[in-house]
Design an enzyme around this catalytic site. Structure first.
Site, PDB file in Angstrom:
ATOM      1  N   CYS A  85      13.826  11.105   6.069  1.00 28.35           N
ATOM      2  CA  CYS A  85      13.852  10.745   7.488  1.00 28.35           C
ATOM      3  C   CYS A  85      15.264  10.809   8.031  1.00 28.35           C
ATOM      4  O   CYS A  85      15.474  10.805   9.236  1.00 28.35           O
ATOM      5  CB  CYS A  85      13.280   9.354   7.695  1.00 28.35           C
ATOM      6  SG  CYS A  85      14.319   8.098   6.972  1.00 28.35           S
ATOM      7  N   ARG A  90      -0.065   9.942  -2.025  1.00 25.13           N
ATOM      8  CA  ARG A  90       0.310  11.263  -2.532  1.00 25.13           C
ATOM      9  C   ARG A  90       1.159  11.172  -3.801  1.00 25.13           C
ATOM     10  O   ARG A  90       1.177  12.094  -4.607  1.00 25.13           O
ATOM     11  CB  ARG A  90       1.066  12.038  -1.450  1.00 25.13           C
ATOM     12  CG  ARG A  90       0.160  12.347  -0.271  1.00 25.13           C
ATOM     13  CD  ARG A  90       0.831  13.288   0.697  1.00 25.13           C
ATOM     14  NE  ARG A  90       0.834  12.715   2.026  1.00 25.13           N
ATOM     15  CZ  ARG A  90       1.472  13.241   3.060  1.00 25.13           C
ATOM     16  NH1 ARG A  90       2.154  14.340   2.901  1.00 25.13           N
ATOM     17  NH2 ARG A  90       1.417  12.666   4.237  1.00 25.13           N
ATOM     18  N   LYS A 100       0.884  -1.182   0.000  1.00 29.88           N
ATOM     19  CA  LYS A 100       0.000   0.000   0.000  1.00 29.88           C
ATOM     20  C   LYS A 100       0.914   1.222   0.000  1.00 29.88           C
ATOM     21  O   LYS A 100       1.394   1.672   1.040  1.00 29.88           O
ATOM     22  CB  LYS A 100      -0.880  -0.026   1.263  1.00 29.88           C
ATOM     23  CG  LYS A 100      -2.210   0.689   1.158  1.00 29.88           C
ATOM     24  CD  LYS A 100      -2.136   2.161   0.856  1.00 29.88           C
ATOM     25  CE  LYS A 100      -1.683   3.021   2.007  1.00 29.88           C
ATOM     26  NZ  LYS A 100      -1.390   4.419   1.580  1.00 29.88           N
ATOM     27  N   SER A 107       5.299   8.281   9.533  1.00 28.65           N
ATOM     28  CA  SER A 107       5.472   9.159  10.692  1.00 28.65           C
ATOM     29  C   SER A 107       5.267   8.372  11.993  1.00 28.65           C
ATOM     30  O   SER A 107       4.605   7.328  11.999  1.00 28.65           O
ATOM     31  CB  SER A 107       4.477  10.314  10.599  1.00 28.65           C
ATOM     32  OG  SER A 107       3.172   9.796  10.572  1.00 28.65           O
TER      33      SER A 107
END
Ligand code: NAD
Length: 496
Positions: free
Chosen positions: A280, A176, A172, A225
């Site tokens: 990240c 965006r 998945k 996140s």
């Protein structure tokens, strides 16, 4: 306008009752729609992966590796097409997109060695005529849920190794920037992967929650996140699944007074502003040891920021592209306002930047804060934008205390010429990935990637040797073939 759909059992499946726009961040305009899968579509993807599992599990590891070899070649042959999609939907500059894809391909290369990695462990004669061995068996259907900032690389951290180990997979990707994941899935099928071994569903929380709770899914790899990582970890764990959930970050660099400042400033620029700070492993905090050093460093960073070329990722002159969308631009701008309100000194303000010809794009110029304090929101939270915070301390120990006290522990680095200090730092700092004069210490594919503290939920890191362990379960077999004619009585003592 094109609607990006789902890829289930080797073909495109339409489920677009709910859709959302995909934007080109450089123009600020929608360029596609993406379908958001409902629960029936996600379940169909899981069933397709379940059906493909028995045959794939029994396919010799060497044959599975051959698919990976062909896949690697197809990724290289189609690199321009993939990178164009990355730049179109994410906004990153083309060079950065090429770097992302190259780091993804590394993981396919590592997966090509799967027969060696799955060899297991063997002990002969653990007892009279008794041999014992451990083998590593696939889990079944594995789900992967990935973030927007590395739409090609992070999925490639996951499914090449999961599939090479004999699992089947449901991915998945981020809603965006979904297109590259679908193109890459089609290339893997072209490489010879049987239908149903890799399935891709597009969607949002509704799709994710099916993957976290459906009994058909045996393990979940997540990157995103921290709040969502924690939700994924707790929910999937509660439903009996093996989970690794990688979360957010606040990566500090310590600069000692003896550092080579020219190289340090160049390294900080790339690591703070590359990919618009949407990594990240981006460096978002510089801790300077000593005020003279801080004054010097801030001056140099300010000068370099004046020359930073911000523009569309398709322009070869651009060094930094736009942020992912309007909401994120708004959020990062909000952090800048809060930083000023709380007393940090905004040395370079990237707001109100206009890129000619791209006035509606989600652009923000590079920003630099000085005199940031630990209690400020811009220090406590992950900003995920082109914002570098400078802090000032008197000693290396004080710098290390700051880092250790932060809730995140993804990456960190130190700039120095002092080997003893660097060694002490890498030995003691409470962070999972450490650089010494290396600003972005992202491990290569034959090591593993993962942070500490609230940057990772779970025991095993992503890709590399940890991925082989994460995507397999150990089975230990003990075997005895007594010589014919030997008769033994029952033993009631524990065998020793
Ligand atoms: P995100 O957490 O918003 O989304 C990640 C994935 O979770 C997406 O597929 C999204 O559709 C899904 N999701 C979003 N909200 C959800 C919800 N409420 N319930 C279930 N699923 C949900 O992250 P993002 O904004 O796409 O990516 C940026 C974040 O990812 C940053 O925090 C960054 O630090 C982190 N990140 C971490 C690593 C790492 O290795 N530690 C790598 C890349 C990115």
């Amino acid at each position: 306008m094109q609607t990006i759909q789902h890829f289930i059992n080797g073909k495109t499946v339409t489920d677009d009752q709910r859709t959302q726009s995909v934007f080109n961040p450089a123009t600020g305009q929608p360029c596609k729609n993406v379908a958001l899968a409902g629960s029936a579509t996600v379940k169909a993807a899981i069933e397709s992966a379940q059906a493909a599992f028995p045959a794939w599990r029994n396919t010799p590891a060497a044959k599975r590796a051959q698919v990976m070899y062909r896949f690697k070649q197809l990724l290289e042959d189609n690199a321009d097409k993939i990178c164009a999609l990355l730049t179109e939907e994410h906004g990153k500059v083309l060079d950065d997109a090429r770097g992302e894809l190259a780091r993804g391909i590394e993981n396919v290369e590592y997966a090509c060695g799967v027969p060696e990695l799955l060899k297991g462990e063997h002990s002969k004669n653990v007892g009279p005529a008794i041999d014992s061995w451990s083998e590593f068996q696939p889990l079944g259907v594995v789900a992967g849920i990935t973030p927007f900032n590395f739409p090609a690389m992070v999925p490639l951290w996951m499914y090449p190794m999961a599939i090479a180990c004999g699992n089947t997979f449901v991915l998945k990707p981020s809603e965006r920037d979904p297109s590259s994941a679908l193109l890459i899935a089609e290339l893997l099928q072209e490489a010879g992967l049987p239908k149903g071994v890799l399935n891709v569903v597009n969607g949002d929380k509704e799709a994710v929650d099916v993957l976290l709770t459906d009994p058909g899914v045996k393990a979940v790899s997540f990157v995103g996140s921290t709040p969502i990582a924690e939700h994924v970890y707790n929910t999937a764990n509660k439903h009996g699944k093996r989970v690794q959930a990688l979360g957010g970050a606040k990566n500090h660099a310590i600069v000692l007074p003896d550092a080579d400042l020219d190289n340090t400033v160049n390294a900080l620029m790339g690591a703070a502003y590359g990919s618009c700070g949407e990594r990240c492993m981006a460096l978002s905090v510089v801790v300077c040891v000593g005020d003279d050093l801080a004054d010097n460093l801030v001056g140099r960073l300010r000068d370099q920021l004046k020359g930073l070329k911000v523009g569309p990722g398709t322009d070869p002159a651009s060094e930094m592209g736009p942020l992912i969308n309007q909401a994120h631009l708004h959020k990062v701008s909000g952090f800048l306002a809060q930083g000023v309100e709380q007393g940090a000194e905004l040395v370079v303000d990237g707001r109100n930047l206009v890129v000619p010809g791209h006035e509606a794009g989600f652009f923000l110029g590079g920003c630099l804060f000085d005199r940031v304090k630990p209690e400020m929101i811009i220090y406590r939270e992950e900003i995920f934008g082109p914002v570098l915070c400078v802090m000032r301390v008197d000693t290396m120990e004080a710098a290390m205390e700051l880092i250790d006290a932060h809730e995140y522990g993804n990456g960190t680095c130190i700039f120095t010429r002092d080997g003893e200090a660097a060694r002490y730092f890498s030995d003691h700092i409470e962070v999972g990935m450490v650089g010494i004069n290396v600003p972005l210490p992202v491990p290569v594919s034959y090591h593993s990637f993962g942070g500490w503290k609230r940057s990772l939920f779970g025991d095993l890191h992503a890709y590399g040797p940890d991925a082989v362990r994460f995507y397999t379960k150990r089975k230990t077999i003990t075997q005895r073939w007594p010589s014919s004619g030997v008769r033994e009585g029952s033993q009631y003592a524990f065998p020793s």
